[in-house]
Design an enzyme around this catalytic site. Sequence first.
Site, PDB file in Angstrom:
ATOM      1  N   GLU A 153      23.384  87.251  51.719  1.00  0.00           N
ATOM      2  CA  GLU A 153      23.322  88.709  51.901  1.00  0.00           C
ATOM      3  C   GLU A 153      24.185  89.191  53.059  1.00  0.00           C
ATOM      4  O   GLU A 153      24.732  90.303  53.014  1.00  0.00           O
ATOM      5  CB  GLU A 153      21.871  89.153  52.128  1.00  0.00           C
ATOM      6  CG  GLU A 153      21.016  89.210  50.878  1.00  0.00           C
ATOM      7  CD  GLU A 153      20.354  87.894  50.537  1.00  0.00           C
ATOM      8  OE1 GLU A 153      19.409  87.900  49.737  1.00  0.00           O
ATOM      9  OE2 GLU A 153      20.797  86.835  51.053  1.00  0.00           O
TER      10      GLU A 153
ATOM     11  N   GLU B  98      14.275  83.814  47.875  1.00  0.00           N
ATOM     12  CA  GLU B  98      13.059  84.510  48.298  1.00  0.00           C
ATOM     13  C   GLU B  98      11.969  84.383  47.230  1.00  0.00           C
ATOM     14  O   GLU B  98      10.789  84.234  47.555  1.00  0.00           O
ATOM     15  CB  GLU B  98      13.375  85.975  48.574  1.00  0.00           C
ATOM     16  CG  GLU B  98      14.277  86.172  49.788  1.00  0.00           C
ATOM     17  CD  GLU B  98      14.676  87.616  50.011  1.00  0.00           C
ATOM     18  OE1 GLU B  98      14.842  88.002  51.186  1.00  0.00           O
ATOM     19  OE2 GLU B  98      14.823  88.357  49.029  1.00  0.00           O
TER      20      GLU B  98
END
Length: 261
Positions: free
Chosen positions: A132, A112
């Site tokens: 995640e 990210e």
Amino acid sequence: MTESPVKTQTRGHVLEVTLDRPKANAIDLATSRIMGDVFKDFRDDPELRVALITGAGDKFFCPGWDLKAAAGGDAVDDNYGVGGFGGLQEMRAMNKPIIAAINGICCGGGLEWALSADIILAADHAQFALPEIRSGTVADAASVKLPKRIPYHIAMEMLLTGRWIDAEEAARWGLINQIHPGDQLMAKAREMADLLASGPPLVYAAIKEIVREAEAMTFQDAMNRITRRQFESVDVLYDSEDQLEGAKAFAEKRDPVWKGR
């Protein structure tokens, strides 16, 4: 005195930012806040035109959120500092080019962070993932950004399964710009940074603001705002010395000298 996990070096108009937090360059709350201050200062310094971000070593770029710090009390929804996680994801008015040099594992919040850059170069041994899902949480920024950067079904596969992709596949889907041998990555990234630093900073600012703001607009609405000079960076550009310098240099058949004003 504790050594900072964020190393900076200035080369001319280029700021190099190296995340150096052994063993894996993971980001905890304190590191994120330092990063935010670094990028805010970069944004506001007229002498700095381009930032180059990377990780220390040759194994990890950044795996994202420090789960050990989280287990020790760092809350995932706490204050990451100015600019949000990693100092870039929510930094307002970041109208300067950012280059990411991915020197190894780039996953989770590290991916990210990389997606906050404008140009991404990677070592040939780099790997990418959004794991995640396996720890029962959401890659929030990636869920917003990734389906807009690469084919939807590939982005959703990465988000929903957490599978890893190598540099070659990342380049095939357009996630990264270039692949280089690991020992050449920083040299190539610096070449790119120097190329951008030699360009017109006010034009870069206009490009970045238009691209960012136009994402939520129709084409005609965006064009109307440009022609009416309703983007601040465009308005500054059109009244600038650099705008005139570009035309004069073309007419005089010479290289322009950009002053950023």
